[in-house]
Design an enzyme around this catalytic site. Structure first.
Site, PDB file in Angstrom:
ATOM      1  N   LYS A  66       0.816  -1.225   0.000  1.00 29.72           N
ATOM      2  CA  LYS A  66       0.000   0.000   0.000  1.00 29.72           C
ATOM      3  C   LYS A  66       0.850   1.276   0.000  1.00 29.72           C
ATOM      4  CE  LYS A  66      -4.043  -2.160   2.061  1.00 29.72           C
ATOM      5  NZ  LYS A  66      -5.042  -2.159   3.127  1.00 29.72           N
ATOM      6  N   GLY A 127      -2.741   0.288  17.132  1.00 28.29           N
ATOM      7  CA  GLY A 127      -1.969  -0.033  15.931  1.00 28.29           C
ATOM      8  C   GLY A 127      -1.689   1.204  15.108  1.00 28.29           C
ATOM      9  N   ALA A 128      -0.446   1.376  14.723  1.00 24.26           N
ATOM     10  CA  ALA A 128      -0.067   2.550  13.926  1.00 24.26           C
ATOM     11  C   ALA A 128       0.739   2.125  12.709  1.00 24.26           C
ATOM     12  CB  ALA A 128       0.712   3.535  14.787  1.00 24.26           C
ATOM     13  N   ALA A 131      -2.414  -0.242   8.362  1.00 25.01           N
ATOM     14  CA  ALA A 131      -3.871  -0.300   8.560  1.00 25.01           C
ATOM     15  C   ALA A 131      -4.335   0.837   9.471  1.00 25.01           C
ATOM     16  CB  ALA A 131      -4.263  -1.651   9.139  1.00 25.01           C
TER      17      ALA A 131
HETATM   18  P1  ATR Z   1      -0.610  -3.432   8.582  1.00 25.51           P
HETATM   19  O1  ATR Z   1      -0.502  -2.968   7.160  1.00 25.51           O
HETATM   20  O2  ATR Z   1      -1.449  -4.652   8.769  1.00 25.51           O
HETATM   21  O3  ATR Z   1      -0.974  -2.346   9.530  1.00 25.51           O
HETATM   22  P2  ATR Z   1       2.058  -3.163   9.537  1.00 25.51           P
HETATM   23  O4  ATR Z   1       2.211  -1.848   8.851  1.00 25.51           O
HETATM   24  O5  ATR Z   1       3.202  -4.106   9.549  1.00 25.51           O
HETATM   25  O6  ATR Z   1       0.849  -3.967   8.949  1.00 25.51           O
HETATM   26  O7  ATR Z   1       1.610  -2.849  11.041  1.00 25.51           O
HETATM   27  C1  ATR Z   1       1.394  -3.851  11.980  1.00 25.51           C
HETATM   28  C2  ATR Z   1       0.850  -3.232  13.256  1.00 25.51           C
HETATM   29  O8  ATR Z   1       0.624  -4.282  14.202  1.00 25.51           O
HETATM   30  C3  ATR Z   1       1.781  -2.257  13.926  1.00 25.51           C
HETATM   31  O9  ATR Z   1       1.038  -1.309  14.631  1.00 25.51           O
HETATM   32  C4  ATR Z   1       2.554  -3.174  14.873  1.00 25.51           C
HETATM   33  O10 ATR Z   1       3.167  -2.522  15.945  1.00 25.51           O
HETATM   34  P3  ATR Z   1       4.664  -1.914  15.749  1.00 25.51           P
HETATM   35  O11 ATR Z   1       4.472  -0.594  15.050  1.00 25.51           O
HETATM   36  O12 ATR Z   1       5.174  -1.773  17.102  1.00 25.51           O
HETATM   37  O13 ATR Z   1       5.404  -2.927  14.918  1.00 25.51           O
HETATM   38  C5  ATR Z   1       1.413  -4.034  15.364  1.00 25.51           C
HETATM   39  N1  ATR Z   1       1.845  -5.312  15.920  1.00 25.51           N
HETATM   40  C6  ATR Z   1       2.325  -6.376  15.252  1.00 25.51           C
HETATM   41  N2  ATR Z   1       2.570  -7.396  16.098  1.00 25.51           N
HETATM   42  C7  ATR Z   1       2.225  -6.969  17.336  1.00 25.51           C
HETATM   43  C8  ATR Z   1       2.227  -7.562  18.623  1.00 25.51           C
HETATM   44  N3  ATR Z   1       2.647  -8.823  18.826  1.00 25.51           N
HETATM   45  N4  ATR Z   1       1.796  -6.816  19.662  1.00 25.51           N
HETATM   46  C9  ATR Z   1       1.384  -5.545  19.480  1.00 25.51           C
HETATM   47  N5  ATR Z   1       1.348  -4.927  18.276  1.00 25.51           N
HETATM   48  C10 ATR Z   1       1.757  -5.628  17.223  1.00 25.51           C
END
Ligand code: ATR
Length: 277
Positions: A66, A127-128, A131
């Site tokens: 994206k 989540g940041a 998505a």
């Molecule tokens: P997407 O496009 O699905 O948002 P991404 O850009 O890789 O994928 O983002 C994944 C999100 O899930 C992020 O907010 C990530 O937190 P970080 O910014 O700290 O990486 C979060 N995330 C992934 N695994 C996690 C976990 N085990 N616990 C908490 N947050 C998690």
């Protein structure tokens, strides 16, 4: 000949978008073909250029492309620029247009399908990543009283909040750590990929006000843990299937200039996935 569209991603084989767009096309009498396109991880730009050169009219973009899609287009809708990510491209003769309908799809699902108005409410976005970024602008445009972005990596949440400061529409907007992001929210949106790694819901159940709407952008087995968590703690759980259909409807409108009915398509998709379990 029918116009061609694809959903481009990696992986892409589980995408429900072909089913959704075929249903929209049948409903509106539009002649179009919509397929999955598996794109090599290091070959997104080439694949999309070849797609457009081959006569396709546009595409959806899913994980993990994206961000690249946004940078590839000549023009971007303001909501895609805020997200710095695009889930839709339209191949116009005078240059490609990038848009992001994910957040609008989320808001439509919350407000229309789940019947929860966001105006004046307290909202927690967990989540940041990509998505979360797509969701924040449209969530703010729905004028909540407060919007907190909680993320494992504090810097990403802070950067996202900074980028949206001018688009807060009067909401109290701030970033917070996962383990100290407040309590009693009316709406909690999980935009993390935690469940894909088998991790628990990454926030305390105290974030849920009684009867809160707790929505996970995932659907199917990936959403199950979050929905169970919501039910255990007195919230109204909702998966991401409605958001998926609503973002598709907004993309369809961008491509075809008409808005399909989403309710029958969401019902059919849910029945199809329940039947496949
Ligand atoms: P997407 O496009 O699905 O948002 P991404 O850009 O890789 O994928 O983002 C994944 C999100 O899930 C992020 O907010 C990530 O937190 P970080 O910014 O700290 O990486 C979060 N995330 C992934 N695994 C996690 C976990 N085990 N616990 C908490 N947050 C998690």
């Amino acid at each position: 000949m029918e116009d061609r569209y694809v959903v481009a991603g990696n992986p892409v084989e589980h995408s429900q978008s072909p089913f959704i767009h075929a249903a929209f096309a049948a409903q509106t009498g539009q002649a179009l073909r919509y397929e999955r396109l598996l794109v090599p991880l290091d070959g997104f730009a080439d694949a999309i250029r070849a797609l457009a050169a081959g006569g396709a009219k546009g595409c959806n973009i899913t994980t993990p492309f994206k961000g690249q899609a946004f940078h590839l287009a000549a023009r971007a809708a303001p909501r895609a620029a805020l997200a710095e990510a695009a889930n839709v491209l339209r191949f116009d003769a005078d240059g490609w247009l990038a848009d992001n309908t994910d957040g609008a799809g989320l808001v439509a699902d919350i407000e229309r399908n789940a019947d929860v108005g966001l105006a004046g409410r307290r909202v927690l976005l967990v989540g940041a990543g990509g998505a979360g970024a797509g969701a924040l602008g449209p969530l703010l445009a729905a004028r909540p009283a407060e919007l907190v972005v909680a993320n494992r990596t504090a810097a990403s949440a802070e950067a996202l909040v900074r980028r949206h400061a001018a688009a807060a529409h009067g909401a109290e907007l701030r970033a917070a750590p996962l383990d100290a992001c407040g309590s009693g929210y009316d709406v909690v949106v999980n935009a993390t990929a935690a469940s894909l790694q088998g991790a628990d819901v990454p926030v305390s159940p105290r974030v849920l006000a009684p009867g809160a709407l707790a929505l996970d952008m995932m659907y199917g087995p990936a959403a199950r843990g979050f929905l169970d968590w919501a039910a255990r703690h007195g919230a109204r759980g909702r998966d991401g299937l409605g958001m998926l259909v609503e973002q598709a409807a907004a993309a369809f409108e961008l491509w075809r200039g008409m808005r399909p009915e989403t309710a029958p398509v969401l019902a059919a998709l849910r029945a199809r996935l329940d039947g496949a379990r």
